[in-house]
Scaffold this motif. Sequence first.
Motif, PDB file in Angstrom:
ATOM      1  N   LYS A  51       0.828  -1.205   0.000  1.00 58.78           N
ATOM      2  CA  LYS A  51       0.000   0.000   0.000  1.00 58.78           C
ATOM      3  C   LYS A  51       0.869   1.264   0.000  1.00 58.78           C
ATOM      4  CE  LYS A  51      -3.756  -2.286   2.564  1.00 58.78           C
ATOM      5  NZ  LYS A  51      -4.963  -2.040   1.784  1.00 58.78           N
ATOM      6  N   ALA A  52       1.899   1.252   0.857  1.00 55.20           N
ATOM      7  CA  ALA A  52       2.779   2.419   0.943  1.00 55.20           C
ATOM      8  C   ALA A  52       3.514   2.659  -0.372  1.00 55.20           C
ATOM      9  CB  ALA A  52       3.767   2.238   2.087  1.00 55.20           C
ATOM     10  N   LYS A  53       3.972   1.572  -1.009  1.00 51.28           N
ATOM     11  CA  LYS A  53       4.717   1.740  -2.266  1.00 51.28           C
ATOM     12  C   LYS A  53       3.808   2.256  -3.384  1.00 51.28           C
ATOM     13  CE  LYS A  53       8.259   1.646  -4.943  1.00 51.28           C
ATOM     14  NZ  LYS A  53       9.048   0.413  -5.185  1.00 51.28           N
ATOM     15  N   ASN A  54       2.587   1.763  -3.450  1.00 54.70           N
ATOM     16  CA  ASN A  54       1.655   2.262  -4.463  1.00 54.70           C
ATOM     17  C   ASN A  54       1.351   3.743  -4.247  1.00 54.70           C
ATOM     18  OD1 ASN A  54       1.369  -0.078  -6.005  1.00 54.70           O
ATOM     19  ND2 ASN A  54      -0.274  -0.875  -4.700  1.00 54.70           N
ATOM     20  N   ALA A  55       1.206   4.142  -2.977  1.00 58.00           N
ATOM     21  CA  ALA A  55       0.968   5.551  -2.678  1.00 58.00           C
ATOM     22  C   ALA A  55       2.184   6.394  -3.055  1.00 58.00           C
ATOM     23  CB  ALA A  55       0.636   5.727  -1.194  1.00 58.00           C
TER      24      ALA A  55
END
Length: 494
Positions: free
Chosen positions: A353-357
């Motif tokens: 999730k953090a990487k996609n954000a």
Amino acid sequence: MSMSFKKTVLRTAVLAALIGAGAAQAATIVIQSRDPAGVGFNDPTPVAPVGGNPGTTLGEQRMYVYRYVADVWEKALDSDVTITVNAGWQALTCTASSATLGSASAWNIWHDFPGGQPGTWYPQALANKLAGVNLSEGMPDDGTGYAGVDIKTQFNVNLGKSDCLAGSPFYLGLDGNFGTGVNFVETLLHELGHGLGFSVISVQTSTGYRINAAGTAYVASGGLPSIWERFMFDNTAGKTWLNMTSAERKASAVNPLGLAWIGSNVLAGADMLSATPVLKIATSAPGYTGLYPYGTASFGPAVSTGLAMGSLATVTPDAVNGQGCLPFSAADTTAVAGKVAVIDRGTCGFAVKAKNAQNAGAIGVIIANNAAGAAPGLGGTDPTITIPTISVSQADGAKLRAAITASIPYGMRGKVGYATGSLSTDPTRRAGADALGRPLLYTPNPLVSGSSVSHWDVSATPNLLMEPNITPDLGLILVAPKDLTKPLLKDLGW
């Protein structure tokens, strides 16, 4: 944590004649392997020594860690009776992205022996210490080969393979440099803590039922309490588990941030808990400015007090794939660019999730829990994540999303208004403790079978060994001001 129902009860009069005199000494822990040839401790696969572990086969390195961790526990405990740990490596539940690492539990429990509280269940290692004898001495084997042991452990032999938490095997070094692997030293230290007594042990948390005196079944009423229960105080009910009905214990096990430990040894060291880390929200919209406790992530840059997170933004819900689990749409990319993305927990890993954000241009991430309870710790690894990531509770996540919407009309000079966040601390409350400073046990809602109640709450800061998640900042010190594991065991009678 599994537990045998082969509980054994001996008469007090028999045991009294066996008790020897003399003061307790540092404990002795014996490790028994139940692995067949070529498996687990007997795996002949050649490996290079790593991180202070001199073993040259996979099996040798595994046993070296077991002995190393056992030595740590030996120095921490006092007992005249040898503690026997039966250990094995076996295939446990796995997928490519998740896995059961392992477990440990007291294999036998006892009540009504000399030195213990009457009518109270104890794990065998502690019962032996208090009685001064091995209570299972001479007990016939049940065909398993470990009927009389104190603690039974099992760990995942397939960890790190392509279909079992791919790329994250147990790291068998002693130096903590586990990288993308799983630190086996800390994992084993934690699990042996459960086997020694860091567990509610004789209560079925899903029902509140206790084990009957014969040790054959959980019963709605008439069962015996465990020694653990006298130190568990529910702030909502205003009583300990010792004085609750089964229904009250069931409710207490899912009372987030409501169940405190009241043992004197733990309370003496509870000042080690820090002021609660909080996300400080500022907005012109009424009702949302305030302090929101947060949890930290094992990936990305470290966060600390004084960090300005920035303006908050939401992304589109995705009930099918999980919010934030896929590359962001054009609309979501526009929404989070230069802002902090608020994303719900669920479906995929926190780091995903953090990487996609981050790829969408977000400058930070806040992951909101998807169940009642404290802000969770965020596990996972991804060295390419460069933006800060924190977590908040489910209730606070909902409030932050509402704050984002409510702030829009409060902009200036034709611009929309925003809710902005920065990191601070709340000096009026210790992280992981109730209003009276008593450390909290882990009681999320819904119940997490095998984890609820038998761990410290994830809101504790600094992180504690006996939280449900293993974090990179743990060590081998089991007492305050580093940890509260040994103080809790002392409350039980160690």
